[in-house]
Write a protein that holds these residues in place. Structure first.
Motif, PDB file in Angstrom:
ATOM      1  N   GLU A 197      38.619   7.400  59.140  1.00 15.24           N
ATOM      2  CA  GLU A 197      38.967   5.991  59.283  1.00 15.24           C
ATOM      3  C   GLU A 197      40.340   5.864  59.918  1.00 15.24           C
ATOM      4  O   GLU A 197      41.315   6.469  59.447  1.00 15.24           O
ATOM      5  N   HIS A 198      40.420   5.085  60.975  1.00 18.06           N
ATOM      6  CA  HIS A 198      41.691   4.861  61.670  1.00 18.06           C
ATOM      7  C   HIS A 198      42.402   3.707  60.953  1.00 18.06           C
ATOM      8  O   HIS A 198      42.346   2.571  61.378  1.00 18.06           O
ATOM      9  N   TYR A 199      43.117   4.035  59.878  1.00 24.84           N
ATOM     10  CA  TYR A 199      43.636   2.971  59.019  1.00 24.84           C
ATOM     11  C   TYR A 199      45.052   2.528  59.391  1.00 24.84           C
ATOM     12  O   TYR A 199      45.539   1.503  58.905  1.00 24.84           O
ATOM     13  N   GLU A 200      45.715   3.290  60.243  1.00 26.78           N
ATOM     14  CA  GLU A 200      47.027   2.927  60.779  1.00 26.78           C
ATOM     15  C   GLU A 200      47.113   3.572  62.145  1.00 26.78           C
ATOM     16  O   GLU A 200      46.467   4.596  62.384  1.00 26.78           O
ATOM     17  N   ILE A 201      47.854   2.982  63.053  1.00 18.50           N
ATOM     18  CA  ILE A 201      47.811   3.422  64.452  1.00 18.50           C
ATOM     19  C   ILE A 201      47.920   4.939  64.599  1.00 18.50           C
ATOM     20  O   ILE A 201      47.227   5.546  65.409  1.00 18.50           O
ATOM     21  N   SER A 202      48.760   5.573  63.807  1.00 21.73           N
ATOM     22  CA  SER A 202      48.960   7.018  63.942  1.00 21.73           C
ATOM     23  C   SER A 202      48.285   7.831  62.852  1.00 21.73           C
ATOM     24  O   SER A 202      48.456   9.052  62.809  1.00 21.73           O
ATOM     25  N   ASN A 203      47.500   7.188  61.977  1.00 19.79           N
ATOM     26  CA  ASN A 203      46.992   7.887  60.796  1.00 19.79           C
ATOM     27  C   ASN A 203      45.495   7.702  60.595  1.00 19.79           C
ATOM     28  O   ASN A 203      44.962   6.603  60.766  1.00 19.79           O
ATOM     29  N   PHE A 204      44.851   8.803  60.178  1.00 19.62           N
ATOM     30  CA  PHE A 204      43.402   8.854  60.035  1.00 19.62           C
ATOM     31  C   PHE A 204      43.057   9.526  58.706  1.00 19.62           C
ATOM     32  O   PHE A 204      43.681  10.527  58.344  1.00 19.62           O
ATOM     33  N   ALA A 205      42.060   8.989  58.004  1.00 18.34           N
ATOM     34  CA  ALA A 205      41.724   9.529  56.685  1.00 18.34           C
ATOM     35  C   ALA A 205      40.215   9.505  56.462  1.00 18.34           C
ATOM     36  O   ALA A 205      39.507   8.623  56.948  1.00 18.34           O
ATOM     37  N   TYR A 270      60.563 -11.145  58.028  1.00 19.23           N
ATOM     38  CA  TYR A 270      59.357 -11.575  58.749  1.00 19.23           C
ATOM     39  C   TYR A 270      59.005 -10.570  59.848  1.00 19.23           C
ATOM     40  O   TYR A 270      57.851 -10.127  59.961  1.00 19.23           O
ATOM     41  N   ASN A 271      59.997 -10.186  60.636  1.00 19.49           N
ATOM     42  CA  ASN A 271      59.765  -9.212  61.706  1.00 19.49           C
ATOM     43  C   ASN A 271      59.280  -7.879  61.151  1.00 19.49           C
ATOM     44  O   ASN A 271      58.390  -7.238  61.708  1.00 19.49           O
ATOM     45  N   GLU A 272      59.869  -7.478  60.048  1.00 18.84           N
ATOM     46  CA  GLU A 272      59.497  -6.204  59.458  1.00 18.84           C
ATOM     47  C   GLU A 272      58.064  -6.249  58.925  1.00 18.84           C
ATOM     48  O   GLU A 272      57.316  -5.267  59.034  1.00 18.84           O
ATOM     49  N   TYR A 273      57.676  -7.380  58.373  1.00 15.78           N
ATOM     50  CA  TYR A 273      56.299  -7.525  57.896  1.00 15.78           C
ATOM     51  C   TYR A 273      55.312  -7.411  59.063  1.00 15.78           C
ATOM     52  O   TYR A 273      54.288  -6.728  58.970  1.00 15.78           O
ATOM     53  N   LEU A 274      55.634  -8.070  60.183  1.00 20.95           N
ATOM     54  CA  LEU A 274      54.773  -7.967  61.358  1.00 20.95           C
ATOM     55  C   LEU A 274      54.690  -6.524  61.848  1.00 20.95           C
ATOM     56  O   LEU A 274      53.612  -6.014  62.159  1.00 20.95           O
ATOM     57  N   LEU A 275      55.839  -5.863  61.902  1.00 27.61           N
ATOM     58  CA  LEU A 275      55.911  -4.498  62.421  1.00 27.61           C
ATOM     59  C   LEU A 275      55.048  -3.540  61.612  1.00 27.61           C
ATOM     60  O   LEU A 275      54.318  -2.716  62.175  1.00 27.61           O
ATOM     61  N   THR A 276      55.126  -3.644  60.299  1.00 30.73           N
ATOM     62  CA  THR A 276      54.416  -2.685  59.448  1.00 30.73           C
ATOM     63  C   THR A 276      52.949  -3.058  59.263  1.00 30.73           C
ATOM     64  O   THR A 276      52.064  -2.207  59.380  1.00 30.73           O
ATOM     65  N   SER A 277      52.660  -4.322  59.016  1.00 29.37           N
ATOM     66  CA  SER A 277      51.286  -4.709  58.679  1.00 29.37           C
ATOM     67  C   SER A 277      50.357  -4.700  59.881  1.00 29.37           C
ATOM     68  O   SER A 277      49.182  -4.323  59.773  1.00 29.37           O
ATOM     69  N   LEU A 278      50.858  -5.090  61.051  1.00 33.32           N
ATOM     70  CA  LEU A 278      49.980  -5.194  62.215  1.00 33.32           C
ATOM     71  C   LEU A 278      49.542  -3.814  62.721  1.00 33.32           C
ATOM     72  O   LEU A 278      48.575  -3.700  63.475  1.00 33.32           O
ATOM     73  N   ARG A 279      50.240  -2.776  62.302  1.00 33.72           N
ATOM     74  CA  ARG A 279      49.854  -1.411  62.678  1.00 33.72           C
ATOM     75  C   ARG A 279      48.661  -0.902  61.856  1.00 33.72           C
ATOM     76  O   ARG A 279      48.059   0.117  62.193  1.00 33.72           O
ATOM     77  N   THR A 280      48.327  -1.593  60.768  1.00 29.75           N
ATOM     78  CA  THR A 280      47.300  -1.093  59.857  1.00 29.75           C
ATOM     79  C   THR A 280      45.967  -1.797  60.034  1.00 29.75           C
ATOM     80  O   THR A 280      45.878  -2.864  60.654  1.00 29.75           O
ATOM     81  N   LYS A 281      44.935  -1.236  59.442  1.00 29.36           N
ATOM     82  CA  LYS A 281      43.601  -1.835  59.519  1.00 29.36           C
ATOM     83  C   LYS A 281      43.541  -3.146  58.736  1.00 29.36           C
ATOM     84  O   LYS A 281      42.679  -3.981  58.992  1.00 29.36           O
ATOM     85  N   TRP A 282      44.462  -3.322  57.771  1.00 28.37           N
ATOM     86  CA  TRP A 282      44.472  -4.548  56.971  1.00 28.37           C
ATOM     87  C   TRP A 282      45.143  -5.698  57.721  1.00 28.37           C
ATOM     88  O   TRP A 282      44.874  -6.856  57.444  1.00 28.37           O
ATOM     89  N   GLY A 283      46.024  -5.381  58.631  1.00 29.58           N
ATOM     90  CA  GLY A 283      46.634  -6.376  59.496  1.00 29.58           C
ATOM     91  C   GLY A 283      47.561  -7.343  58.799  1.00 29.58           C
ATOM     92  O   GLY A 283      48.028  -7.123  57.676  1.00 29.58           O
TER      93      GLY A 283
END
Length: 339
Positions: A197-205, A270-283
Motif C-alpha cells: 500500500e502506497h500510504y505516503e509518497i515515499s513509504n509502502f507497507a 496550517y502550512n505544516e498540516y498541509l505539508l504532512t497530511s497531503l503526502r499521505t493516503k488519508w490526505g
C-alpha cells in the motif's frame, strides 16, 4: 549526557504514552548492548512506554553483522531500518556508500535469520547510474524479501557535498528529474501489484505495517527528540537541540537544556498540516481544517485545489493527491501554503 537530558525533559510530553521509540540519526548501530539497555532503562524510568511499542534501530548494511544482531536480540529493539539504497554496486559507488550490493543482500538475510522479521529498508531511485531495468531489479528484489515496509526516495543532491562538487566539475552526471518521475510511476504500479500500500509518497507497507514513528510526524502527534540536533514538537511549539557536541555536553553539565524554541503561528501550523497530511493516503481533512483553522481557510483551500484538475481528488471531506499529483507533490503543496 543523553541520560541526563532524558531526566531534564521528562515532563515535555505531559504524561502521554509513547508507542514508538526510534534510535536514529548518526550511527546508533555503534551503541553497545549495554549502552542501549542503559538508555532504555532511563526512558522507561521517566516515560510511559506501551508494551507493544515499536522500537526501531537505524543501521547501514556495513554496520550489520551476525554478532551485532545477536547483541541486539536481548534489547527492546523489535524493528530495524536499513539504508540499503540499491542492490547495484555502480549505484552505491555513485552515492559514495560504504557498503556493497553483496553487503545489502547479506544483511537482510542475516537480520531475518536472527528473528528481525519487522524491518524497513530505504531505496534511492533516479540516479544517473540506475537504468530502468536496474530499477526494476531493485523493485523485484525488494518485493520478494518478505519485509513488511520499505521507503523509496528520489536522489537529491545537497549543496556543499562531495557529490554536488563532482557534478559541478562534470566528473559525475547530474540527476535526471524525468527519470526520477518515471521510476516513481514504475514503483507505484509494481508495489500495488505486489500488495504494498502506497500510504505516503515515499513509504509502502503490506498489511497496514505503517511506520509508527514516521506516522507520528504526518499526523501531527507530539514527539520528543534527544541528542545533538534532535527536534521536538508539542503541538504549539517546536524546539531543536544545538548540533555542536561540545556545547551540547557543556549545557547539560550546567543543568541547562541545549535547545532553541519557536512558537508556531496559526499560518505555520496550517502550512505544516498541509505539508504532512497531503503526502499521505488519508490526505487533508476539511473538517479538521475548519475546526482548527477556520471556515474561510477551508473554503479557500477547496477553491485552490479545484484548479488542480487530475492532481488532487476531493472525496467527501478528504483531499488526496492522485498518482500524477504525487509526482508534483512538493510544488503543489508549497503553492497551497499560506504566506
Amino acid at each position: 549526557m543523553m541520560l541526563k537530558e532524558i531526566g531534564l525533559r521528562k515532563d515535555y510530553l505531559q504524561g502521554q504514552s509513547i508507542s514508538s521509540v526510534y534510535f536514529g540519526g548518526g550511527t546508533p548501530s555503534l551503541l553497545s548492548q549495554t549502552e542501549l539497555l542503559l538508555i532504555w532503562e532511563e526512558l522507561s524510568r521517566w516515560f510511559d512506554i506501551t508494551a507493544d511499542a515499536e522500537v526501531t534501530l537505524e543501521a547501514n548494511p556495513d554496520d550489520i553483522s551476525i554478532e551485532k544482531l545477536k547483541q541486539w536480540g536481548p534489547t527492546p529493539i523489535n524493528r530495524l531500518s536499513i539504508g540499503i539504497q540499491s542492490f547495484h554496486d555502480a549505484d552505491l559507488r555513485y552515492m559514495n556508500r560504504a557498503h556493497s550490493a553483496l553487503d545489502a543482500r547479506n544483511c537482510i538475510q542475516w537480520a531475518q535469520d536472527a528473528g528481525f522479521e519487522n524491518m524497513t529498508i530505504d531505496l534511492i531511485y533516479g540516479t544517473p547510474t540506475l537504468s530502468d531495468e536496474m530499477w526494476q531489479y531493485n523493485m523485484q528484489r525488494t518485493f520478494g524479501l518478505g519485509i513488511p515496509h520499505f521507503s523509496a526516495y528520489s536522489l537529491t543532491v545537497e549543496p556543499r557535498t562531495a557529490l554536488s562538487a563532482l557534478i559541478k566539475k562534470q566528473q559525475l552526471p547530474p540527476v535526471d528529474d524525468n527519470k526520477a518521475a518515471r521510476h516513481l510511476l514504475m514503483l507505484m504500479d509494481g508495489a500495488a501489484q505486489n500488495e504494498y500500500e502506497h500510504y505516503e509518497i515515499s513509504n509502502f507497507a503490506r498489511n497496514e505495517h505503517y511506520a509508527r514513528h514516521n506516522s507520528s510526524y504526518w499526523q501531527a502527534a507530539h514527539y520528543l527528540g534527544l541528542g545533538p540536533s534532535a527536534h521536538s514538537y508539542n503541538g504549539a511549539s517546536r524546539s531543536w537541540n544545538i548540533a555542536n557536541n561540545a556545547k551540547y555536553i557543556k549545557a547539560l553539565q550546567q543543568n541547562t537544556l541545549p535547545l532553541e524554541t519557536e512558537t508556531l503561528s496559526v499560518s505555520e501550523r496550517y502550512n505544516e498540516y498541509l505539508l504532512t497530511s497531503l503526502r499521505t493516503k488519508w490526505g487533508v481533512d476539511l473538517t479538521h481544517i475548519e475546526q482548527h483553522f477556520g471556515f474561510e481557510r477551508r473554503q479557500r483551500l477547496i477553491k485552490e485545489t479545484a484548479l488542480l484538475n487530475g492532481k488532487i481528488l476531493l472525496k467527501g471531506n478528504q483531499l488526496t493527491l492522485t498518482n500524477q499529483g504525487k509526482l508534483l507533490a512538493d510544488s503543489i503543496i508549497s503553492d497551497l501554503f499560506e504566506i
